[in-house]
Design a protein around this motif. Sequence first.
Motif, PDB file in Angstrom:
ATOM      1  N   ILE B 163       6.184  -1.173  -2.274  1.00 10.73           N
ATOM      2  CA  ILE B 163       5.978  -1.488  -3.698  1.00 10.73           C
ATOM      3  C   ILE B 163       6.112  -0.256  -4.576  1.00 10.73           C
ATOM      4  O   ILE B 163       5.243   0.627  -4.584  1.00 10.73           O
ATOM      5  N   PRO B 164       7.178  -0.158  -5.365  1.00 12.19           N
ATOM      6  CA  PRO B 164       7.287   0.963  -6.303  1.00 12.19           C
ATOM      7  C   PRO B 164       6.352   0.748  -7.496  1.00 12.19           C
ATOM      8  O   PRO B 164       6.114  -0.388  -7.903  1.00 12.19           O
ATOM      9  N   ILE B 165       5.832   1.824  -8.025  1.00  6.71           N
ATOM     10  CA  ILE B 165       4.894   1.742  -9.144  1.00  6.71           C
ATOM     11  C   ILE B 165       5.449   2.553 -10.292  1.00  6.71           C
ATOM     12  O   ILE B 165       5.630   3.769 -10.163  1.00  6.71           O
ATOM     13  N   GLU B 166       5.727   1.928 -11.392  1.00  4.84           N
ATOM     14  CA  GLU B 166       6.313   2.648 -12.520  1.00  4.84           C
ATOM     15  C   GLU B 166       5.255   3.409 -13.304  1.00  4.84           C
ATOM     16  O   GLU B 166       4.081   3.064 -13.292  1.00  4.84           O
ATOM     17  N   PHE B 167       5.751   4.410 -14.009  1.00  2.69           N
ATOM     18  CA  PHE B 167       4.850   5.235 -14.798  1.00  2.69           C
ATOM     19  C   PHE B 167       4.729   4.630 -16.191  1.00  2.69           C
ATOM     20  O   PHE B 167       5.498   4.945 -17.091  1.00  2.69           O
ATOM     21  N   ARG B 168       3.767   3.733 -16.376  1.00  2.00           N
ATOM     22  CA  ARG B 168       3.647   3.018 -17.638  1.00  2.00           C
ATOM     23  C   ARG B 168       2.468   3.471 -18.474  1.00  2.00           C
ATOM     24  O   ARG B 168       2.548   3.537 -19.702  1.00  2.00           O
ATOM     25  N   ASP B 169       1.362   3.776 -17.831  1.00  2.68           N
ATOM     26  CA  ASP B 169       0.143   4.045 -18.607  1.00  2.68           C
ATOM     27  C   ASP B 169      -0.700   5.112 -17.892  1.00  2.68           C
ATOM     28  O   ASP B 169      -1.525   4.797 -17.041  1.00  2.68           O
ATOM     29  N   PRO B 170      -0.506   6.346 -18.269  1.00  2.00           N
ATOM     30  CA  PRO B 170      -1.239   7.406 -17.566  1.00  2.00           C
ATOM     31  C   PRO B 170      -2.748   7.244 -17.675  1.00  2.00           C
ATOM     32  O   PRO B 170      -3.480   7.669 -16.786  1.00  2.00           O
ATOM     33  N   SER B 171      -3.211   6.624 -18.743  1.00  2.00           N
ATOM     34  CA  SER B 171      -4.662   6.504 -18.893  1.00  2.00           C
ATOM     35  C   SER B 171      -5.246   5.588 -17.833  1.00  2.00           C
ATOM     36  O   SER B 171      -6.459   5.586 -17.597  1.00  2.00           O
ATOM     37  N   ALA B 172      -4.394   4.794 -17.189  1.00  2.00           N
ATOM     38  CA  ALA B 172      -4.882   3.875 -16.165  1.00  2.00           C
ATOM     39  C   ALA B 172      -5.098   4.545 -14.810  1.00  2.00           C
ATOM     40  O   ALA B 172      -5.754   3.982 -13.927  1.00  2.00           O
ATOM     41  N   ILE B 173      -4.544   5.716 -14.640  1.00  2.00           N
ATOM     42  CA  ILE B 173      -4.506   6.324 -13.301  1.00  2.00           C
ATOM     43  C   ILE B 173      -5.884   6.406 -12.658  1.00  2.00           C
ATOM     44  O   ILE B 173      -6.060   6.049 -11.499  1.00  2.00           O
ATOM     45  N   ASP B 174      -6.846   6.882 -13.439  1.00  2.00           N
ATOM     46  CA  ASP B 174      -8.172   7.057 -12.846  1.00  2.00           C
ATOM     47  C   ASP B 174      -9.045   5.818 -12.962  1.00  2.00           C
ATOM     48  O   ASP B 174     -10.229   5.856 -12.600  1.00  2.00           O
ATOM     49  N   SER B 175      -8.461   4.734 -13.414  1.00  2.00           N
ATOM     50  CA  SER B 175      -9.249   3.502 -13.587  1.00  2.00           C
ATOM     51  C   SER B 175      -9.007   2.494 -12.477  1.00  2.00           C
ATOM     52  O   SER B 175      -9.506   1.374 -12.548  1.00  2.00           O
ATOM     53  N   ASN B 176      -8.234   2.837 -11.477  1.00  2.00           N
ATOM     54  CA  ASN B 176      -8.054   1.923 -10.356  1.00  2.00           C
ATOM     55  C   ASN B 176      -8.107   2.736  -9.070  1.00  2.00           C
ATOM     56  O   ASN B 176      -7.889   3.948  -9.085  1.00  2.00           O
ATOM     57  N   GLU B 190      -3.745  -4.470  -4.423  1.00  2.00           N
ATOM     58  CA  GLU B 190      -4.975  -4.854  -3.722  1.00  2.00           C
ATOM     59  C   GLU B 190      -4.686  -5.922  -2.678  1.00  2.00           C
ATOM     60  O   GLU B 190      -5.184  -5.859  -1.555  1.00  2.00           O
ATOM     61  N   GLU B 191      -3.862  -6.874  -3.067  1.00  2.00           N
ATOM     62  CA  GLU B 191      -3.503  -7.937  -2.143  1.00  2.00           C
ATOM     63  C   GLU B 191      -2.764  -7.372  -0.929  1.00  2.00           C
ATOM     64  O   GLU B 191      -3.042  -7.721   0.217  1.00  2.00           O
ATOM     65  N   TYR B 192      -1.843  -6.471  -1.223  1.00  2.00           N
ATOM     66  CA  TYR B 192      -1.078  -5.866  -0.136  1.00  2.00           C
ATOM     67  C   TYR B 192      -1.999  -5.126   0.825  1.00  2.00           C
ATOM     68  O   TYR B 192      -1.897  -5.255   2.049  1.00  2.00           O
ATOM     69  N   MET B 193      -2.915  -4.381   0.287  1.00  2.00           N
ATOM     70  CA  MET B 193      -3.809  -3.580   1.122  1.00  2.00           C
ATOM     71  C   MET B 193      -4.767  -4.462   1.920  1.00  2.00           C
ATOM     72  O   MET B 193      -5.094  -4.143   3.068  1.00  2.00           O
ATOM     73  N   ASP B 194      -5.219  -5.531   1.305  1.00  2.00           N
ATOM     74  CA  ASP B 194      -6.120  -6.431   2.038  1.00  2.00           C
ATOM     75  C   ASP B 194      -5.409  -7.021   3.259  1.00  2.00           C
ATOM     76  O   ASP B 194      -5.971  -7.073   4.355  1.00  2.00           O
ATOM     77  N   ALA B 195      -4.174  -7.444   3.039  1.00  2.00           N
ATOM     78  CA  ALA B 195      -3.407  -8.011   4.156  1.00  2.00           C
ATOM     79  C   ALA B 195      -3.138  -6.953   5.224  1.00  2.00           C
ATOM     80  O   ALA B 195      -3.238  -7.208   6.425  1.00  2.00           O
ATOM     81  N   LEU B 196      -2.813  -5.757   4.763  1.00  2.00           N
ATOM     82  CA  LEU B 196      -2.534  -4.664   5.701  1.00  2.00           C
ATOM     83  C   LEU B 196      -3.756  -4.363   6.552  1.00  2.00           C
ATOM     84  O   LEU B 196      -3.667  -4.220   7.781  1.00  2.00           O
ATOM     85  N   ARG B 197      -4.909  -4.294   5.905  1.00  2.00           N
ATOM     86  CA  ARG B 197      -6.138  -3.959   6.620  1.00  2.00           C
ATOM     87  C   ARG B 197      -6.412  -5.011   7.687  1.00  2.00           C
ATOM     88  O   ARG B 197      -6.795  -4.692   8.799  1.00  2.00           O
ATOM     89  N   LYS B 198      -6.198  -6.260   7.303  1.00  2.00           N
ATOM     90  CA  LYS B 198      -6.433  -7.329   8.278  1.00  2.00           C
ATOM     91  C   LYS B 198      -5.481  -7.206   9.459  1.00  2.00           C
ATOM     92  O   LYS B 198      -5.852  -7.475  10.606  1.00  2.00           O
ATOM     93  N   SER B 199      -4.253  -6.798   9.184  1.00  2.74           N
ATOM     94  CA  SER B 199      -3.256  -6.717  10.262  1.00  2.74           C
ATOM     95  C   SER B 199      -3.567  -5.583  11.242  1.00  2.74           C
ATOM     96  O   SER B 199      -3.044  -5.554  12.342  1.00  2.74           O
ATOM     97  N   GLY B 200      -4.402  -4.653  10.812  1.00  2.00           N
ATOM     98  CA  GLY B 200      -4.713  -3.525  11.685  1.00  2.00           C
ATOM     99  C   GLY B 200      -3.669  -2.427  11.626  1.00  2.00           C
ATOM    100  O   GLY B 200      -3.786  -1.409  12.295  1.00  2.00           O
ATOM    101  N   ASP B 201      -2.658  -2.625  10.813  1.00  2.00           N
ATOM    102  CA  ASP B 201      -1.574  -1.633  10.744  1.00  2.00           C
ATOM    103  C   ASP B 201      -1.804  -0.689   9.543  1.00  2.00           C
ATOM    104  O   ASP B 201      -2.817  -0.813   8.832  1.00  2.00           O
ATOM    105  N   SER B 202      -0.891   0.231   9.341  1.00  2.00           N
ATOM    106  CA  SER B 202      -1.007   1.175   8.218  1.00  2.00           C
ATOM    107  C   SER B 202       0.352   1.285   7.539  1.00  2.00           C
ATOM    108  O   SER B 202       1.352   0.773   8.056  1.00  2.00           O
TER     109      SER B 202
END
Lengths: 375, 375, 375, 375
Positions: B163-176, B190-202
């Motif tokens: 998942i590429p993440i564009e540089f849209r709002d620098p003020s958001a960086i420290d808010s997530n 978040e969805e991607y990470m939840d699925a990844l964690r469940k899969s046991g992979d990285s």
Amino acid sequence: MSGNSFGKLFVVTGFGESHGPALGAVVDGCPPGLPLTEADLQHDLDRRRPGQSRHTTQRREPDRVRILSGVFEGQTTGAPIGLLIENVDQRSKDYSEIMDRFRPGHADYTYHQKYGVRDYRGGGRSSARETAMRVAAGGIAKRYLRHRYGVEIRGWLSQLGPIPIEFRDPSAIDSNPFFAPDPARVPELEEYMDALRKSGDSVGARVDVEARGVPPGWGEPIFDRLDADIAHAMMSINAVKGVEIGDGFGVVAQRGTEHRDEMTPEGFLSNHSGGVLGGISSGQAVRVSIALKPTSSIRLPGRTVNTSGEAVEVVTRGRHDPCVGIRATPIAEAMLALVLMDHALRHRAQNADVDTGIPAYAEVPARGAMDPGES
Amino acid sequence: MSGNSFGKLFVVTGFGESHGPALGAVVDGCPPGLPLTEADLQHDLDRRRPGQSRHTTQRREPDRVRILSGVFEGQTTGAPIGLLIENVDQRSKDYSEIMDRFRPGHADYTYHQKYGVRDYRGGGRSSARETAMRVAAGGIAKRYLRHRYGVEIRGWLSQLGPIPIEFRDPSAIDSNPFFAPDPARVPELEEYMDALRKSGDSVGARVDVEARGVPPGWGEPIFDRLDADIAHAMMSINAVKGVEIGDGFGVVAQRGTEHRDEMTPEGFLSNHSGGVLGGISSGQAVRVSIALKPTSSIRLPGRTVNTSGEAVEVVTRGRHDPCVGIRATPIAEAMLALVLMDHALRHRAQNADVDTGIPAYAEVPARGAMDPGES
Amino acid sequence: MSGNSFGKLFVVTGFGESHGPALGAVVDGCPPGLPLTEADLQHDLDRRRPGQSRHTTQRREPDRVRILSGVFEGQTTGAPIGLLIENVDQRSKDYSEIMDRFRPGHADYTYHQKYGVRDYRGGGRSSARETAMRVAAGGIAKRYLRHRYGVEIRGWLSQLGPIPIEFRDPSAIDSNPFFAPDPARVPELEEYMDALRKSGDSVGARVDVEARGVPPGWGEPIFDRLDADIAHAMMSINAVKGVEIGDGFGVVAQRGTEHRDEMTPEGFLSNHSGGVLGGISSGQAVRVSIALKPTSSIRLPGRTVNTSGEAVEVVTRGRHDPCVGIRATPIAEAMLALVLMDHALRHRAQNADVDTGIPAYAEVPARGAMDPGES
Amino acid sequence: MSGNSFGKLFVVTGFGESHGPALGAVVDGCPPGLPLTEADLQHDLDRRRPGQSRHTTQRREPDRVRILSGVFEGQTTGAPIGLLIENVDQRSKDYSEIMDRFRPGHADYTYHQKYGVRDYRGGGRSSARETAMRVAAGGIAKRYLRHRYGVEIRGWLSQLGPIPIEFRDPSAIDSNPFFAPDPARVPELEEYMDALRKSGDSVGARVDVEARGVPPGWGEPIFDRLDADIAHAMMSINAVKGVEIGDGFGVVAQRGTEHRDEMTPEGFLSNHSGGVLGGISSGQAVRVSIALKPTSSIRLPGRTVNTSGEAVEVVTRGRHDPCVGIRATPIAEAMLALVLMDHALRHRAQNADVDTGIPAYAEVPARGAMDPGES
């Protein structure tokens, strides 16, 4: 400390400007007893030197290296090895018009801001001409690594501008002016370069380098990892803007199950890591890729400012490589050799007495000496 | 020399293992008179520390840093600054089963081959836990750079796995919890990470870092170019496999007319170079990208060998980050700060008296403080 | 680079002030596999620590060292060894009156001029209290040198103010509070020190150190000669104003026929050189002498200036050694150990493979382990 | 790292053997903008070079130095300065008989043990001939120190064998072949040397060096004290066996009330410290003394062993100085200049912004530029 030395135990200190009387280097820390002659260093110097084909700069420099010290009766003595190459084909008048204007994409402006004074002839110290000394010094490292540890280092051009070059035939690398491992691509590369040269523009390139036979255990943890020092070495080459170890930026989208190189008693089953784990060599081939920018020394005019801050145009005359990446292969090899040599000595300083009793695993299945494409 | 120090004039020397009593660092060379408290360093430590969200390792470490020396009555004295963070949440029993087997993709095998002896608890010295001290030390550098030179350093996650993440709002960086500059992407991450964690992979990641306000002239020619030292610094971070400056590997297919950043009296018209020309800062923003591999500490079994050379399977239990790139942003910022700080001091050592009378050009048009996407 | 590190391959980096919370050091580069506990380091720390007799400062510091990293299951791992000693008996109020005046003969004025800010409590970083960490770090080096190479290092007091002390009985050195090798002199030394203490004045001293069993070949030619690094190490100890190798200043009036140490198949016939020829160890005992000035921390008032440039008087209260040379013996031993350790590693980095087939000669006739007086 | 470099920010790296084609050095870190020509360096080279009087070796070397880089249009550019001196008067046949035997008091045996291979011609790398490059490099440092900081460095012979030489007339130093500051002593010195030369023996000497005008604040605390680096520099000169700062070994018998240099608003009242307090320059003159051993290259036979371990006699033929101390004055000056230069840069790297508002005190009463005897 002012940037002209490389290495901590096998230390190369260079000097010299593009249009000064000579380039030189001192190589300190070479173990004694290595058979060494000037001819041993000339081979790689000839691979790098300009004017070998119509695709590189037409400056004619024989790049004959003299060994001034540190060798006695044909072998190294442990004393510092003084190296000297005289410049013979300077044409400094070519540069007088850029004396007071900053060529875009060059070091002119930054050197001026740093030092206040600037040897503008051919770029002075910032010229890629200094890489001749890297190749000479790297030649000593290559030689020691081969003699003492059986390490073999080879590089090749893996992309020229938009043209990717596959790794098909390592024996072809030194048989064409591009260091291309795919002889079938050479006509296309020549055509591309001829058109480029006519256009007056320049183009980037990608070079791969590999070291085989590196024993496990070289590299230091944390800050001086083998890969960190390799990145340092490669990014210090003129025009390099990117460095990858192993799969490089390809790892971003990989899964852990895909990336981790599993081991069996026969060896590693893959080499995504590029031969470095935790900053330390694993026994797999050490694999590195670099990106070289298109040289900014082109005949097409560009906007810039002069030393008075006025808007001006500038055209680079002189003689230049339309693709500096073409001559970069022996330079990248030399830098990899310098890093490995330094870490060979650093490793044995601390760990000379270590004997783990564990074998050194390499990749399986056993591959041809120059066949990295399969991993 | 054994890899635990970074920098030549602003020198950080670290120590400590993942499951030892404490991590520490000595920062030597800091100029006197800088206002500094422990709280000043805690902010970035908190950004890096584990357990901040469900997407990172659940090890609970407060990572409270103590300043043991070098600060008197609230300001630095020029003496070395001793920093200490005590480990509080070690669970070393988690690791007993990997005592005699080498986790694939880890430093287990290479450390064993290098030293013959290995602190296997949590990876010992090779654990990414040591990066806490980089962040603490980098915090001092960041602070000095801002106070003395107005340099601002910011990083962000630019890609998470596929998942590429564009540089849209620098003020958001420290808010997530991802340091993502595009808040609209956060649910997907978040969805991607939840699925990844469940899969046991990285999975891997890409992080960008930028320094604005760097004066022209920092960096040394030839081997210790600013970009070479940055590459060194970044590649020394655990899991990093690639480093780019400016357009990075994008330069391979570029033409010189496209790449060279033209200058006008108002400033540079683009920033393909990433703020470095000939190894020396140009006044443009210094821009760096790094690729982080997927951690090999995963729950899915993998093939390996043990210290007796037998084929075995291994599963990493313990507590780990399924994407180490998520917490890498403050680490990359810290390393960039350390390099810039070191070169600020190196530059003024040699060139303290230089006054060129030429202004420092930056990019035009003037852009927002955190808007690198336009260049 | 800011002076708080020593060594190139076996590197000690210290921190901490006299009245701060703790002193610490990082020892990087120690070979793995050395058995090491805190108790191993405590012996020399106890020899150095204050308050052992009425002849040294009455500050009560247990100087208990903690090993924070780099040791696992009782042996070194090759990772950096973090050492910490907490300060427990600070009495900072003693120093408030010297906050704004420069004690003559002290570092007060020079630190103020260098840094602009100064931790005046007990001398801050300039206090000899930092030498505790030298002794701790040197203890690791001593231990490795003995285990791996059989090198033994011993120092002693050879002159106290006007009283020369002959080398009569090495077994007595650790049995009296002066490290004096002549037990018959001890009552005279005690009487002298009692009178000195009453007078409020201080006095200088001379300390000798010797390393036996150093193999030939350690040391680097030209600038990093073994003796040059020893001179560096010794002159870096607080209060040292002179360093001699072998016959030292005695060589000025010697003839070449007298000075040159002739060799026979049985060994060297004398040791005027102090065990170093051309900067490289010869196999003879390495012999060093140092001169320590009388401490300037005395109760008798002296003229000085204050931070406003006014003429004032100053008296040093606090608790001080009337002869800093008394506690200097273990410090000098530690520094010699650090130099030898560093050069042992440096030598084997470059020359690991050298086998000359020539025996290592020592002095003849064979002398007792601690009988340097005969040479 | 292999001992052929000196300095941390102003770095000299030398190479070359006594009977090789050339000696060379690279000086890295010199600030830009210093006016510099080859002639500027020749003056001190001529003071050092052999064959200037009958009292030194009769080897005829013009010692003409060439500047190969780092200078453009008459001033330094900040790039490394390459220096080269060609050897012209080698007579290597003189040395063939010592090919397989170790001259006592020389580096023959220790080099052989270290490296296993040895350039025996004229001592190879261990020859004092390498000091020519120290003088050349030191000349650049001297020049910068004078231009930028007003520092003046001068040395002289203070004892020749048994003959002490008082400091009576600094203007006489360069007017006699001994660098003796007492012209009335010169006939006695000449007579002594003539007799010595006839005897075939050699003798030691003592040289003093002084730097005036050093600002307060140079030097680093703890390990890299200004005096520690000076001791390192001086002990690295061939034949030096002792180094003193200020009162040196005289401090052993001094009282604190006598030694501490009291301060008044007019300046320091004495200079027992030799201009260094706590490792940092005080503004007083920096004063150093060194002891040089009698050269072991003498015509009188001595006992030794050969490379087969057999007892043999050896006589040194070749051409040698019967008192190496005579030519040591410019070398000691050069080394002091290199240390001060390095610390000038190191100081301003960290402390460029420090402004204490406190004046720099020097000694009072004001003394003549070359009148150290009064302190």
